[in-house]
Design an enzyme around this catalytic site. Sequence first.
Site, short mmCIF file in Angstrom:
data_model
loop_
_atom_site.label_atom_id
_atom_site.label_comp_id
_atom_site.label_asym_id
_atom_site.label_seq_id
_atom_site.Cartn_x
_atom_site.Cartn_y
_atom_site.Cartn_z
N PHE A 113 28.14 64.90 62.70
CA PHE A 113 28.88 65.94 63.43
C PHE A 113 29.77 66.67 62.42
O PHE A 113 30.98 66.78 62.60
CB PHE A 113 29.71 65.35 64.57
CG PHE A 113 28.90 64.58 65.59
CD1 PHE A 113 28.26 65.24 66.63
CD2 PHE A 113 28.80 63.21 65.50
CE1 PHE A 113 27.52 64.53 67.57
CE2 PHE A 113 28.07 62.49 66.43
CZ PHE A 113 27.42 63.15 67.48
N CYS B 277 39.17 63.01 68.91
CA CYS B 277 40.16 63.78 69.67
C CYS B 277 40.32 63.22 71.08
O CYS B 277 40.88 63.88 71.95
CB CYS B 277 39.76 65.25 69.73
SG CYS B 277 38.15 65.56 70.50
N CYS C 252 61.38 76.70 74.50
CA CYS C 252 60.70 77.90 75.02
C CYS C 252 61.08 78.18 76.47
O CYS C 252 61.13 77.27 77.29
CB CYS C 252 59.19 77.72 74.90
SG CYS C 252 58.23 79.15 75.45
N CYS D 97 56.52 82.09 71.97
CA CYS D 97 55.67 80.91 71.84
C CYS D 97 56.12 80.14 70.60
O CYS D 97 56.26 80.71 69.52
CB CYS D 97 54.20 81.28 71.72
SG CYS D 97 53.10 79.83 71.70
#
Length: 386
Positions: free
Chosen positions: A256, A344, A47, A126
């Site tokens: 969750f 994460c 990119c 992108c």
Amino acid sequence: MSLIVRVAARGDGITADGRHAASAAPGDTLTDTGEVIPGPHHQPPPCRHFPECGGCQLQHLDDDSYAAFVADRIATALAAQGIEADLRPTALSPPRTRRRATLHAEGGLIGFTEQASHRIVDMRECHVLHPALFVLVGPLRALVQRLRPKGRVELHLTLADQGVDLLVKATLPPGLAAAEAITAFAQAHALARLSIDEGYGPEARWEPQPVTVTLGGTPVALPSAAFLQATAEGEAALVAAVREATAGAATVADLFAGLGTFALALPAKVYAAEGARDAHLALKAASAQRPLFTEHRDLFRRPLTVAELDRFDAIVLDPPRAGAREQIAKIEAAKTPRLAYVSCNPSSFARDAKALCEGGWRLDWVQPVGQFRWSTHVELAARFSR
């Protein structure tokens, strides 16, 4: 001269003697003057916006070294807690598969912000966004210039079953002209939904049919800007790991639970707890014909007790980045034999893993997942047993 041996958590290459170099890959050579000589794992960034754009930090890594970076982030975090683990091969999402993103727009510019800056890098290409999202960048630039909203605009794009769901956070000019321009834009680009948030919450201005996202084969109502795994490929890797970790369980507690990414994919009776009301209600409505019980419950303030956890054959835990210290304290003492932990954040995962191991659990394996292509953001799924 020194050889780059690994990539640090923030994306810098590091030599064996601790020198750092930006945009360096393992196998590169760092000269005494600070020049980086590319090695076998250093690829030309695809990119034009790299490295200015904050959307990517690691486009100079080939797939092998990027996969190794994802795994190393996890292994390093675990090692800091004195834990070794069986790390499986990293599951990487391909380029141009990101199905949700937040862009910024102001003064004719639209895109991600520069790394560690508020400056917008005007997006002309992108390599991470799904084509269905990227195709809207040019038209959105024109729309923002036409509307001239007050201040900076946040654009939340999500690929839903019906197309692109767009949430615009901005103070728009009053009047019929602006309202008509928004409706015309949504219609012209076949948006699934266009919502506006001027500081009082999202208000749908265009939604020809209810917007859904299919999870585990079940369409679920999609609240505006709701959490969704970043790529379909990343979601599939995490779901496969969770299904394996809980295989054979007749009853599962999904904590969750969100919109039901895991709850709706499990062949078991599932209890799903979620603190966000919109997500809970969406999952509750979608689960009407399934063996799934949902509860609106803040697991930070009111984690499941040991007695409640002991009713289940397996637990699925997918907390926010901070981890789940309060719930982990209860899981430590529970008799439930299996736990699938999705995270994460390798650091908070490693902290919780240490507490679990000290409480008698065993970390069987970890599945690294790189779904935020070429970024330093790392996902994982792991199985604990006792």
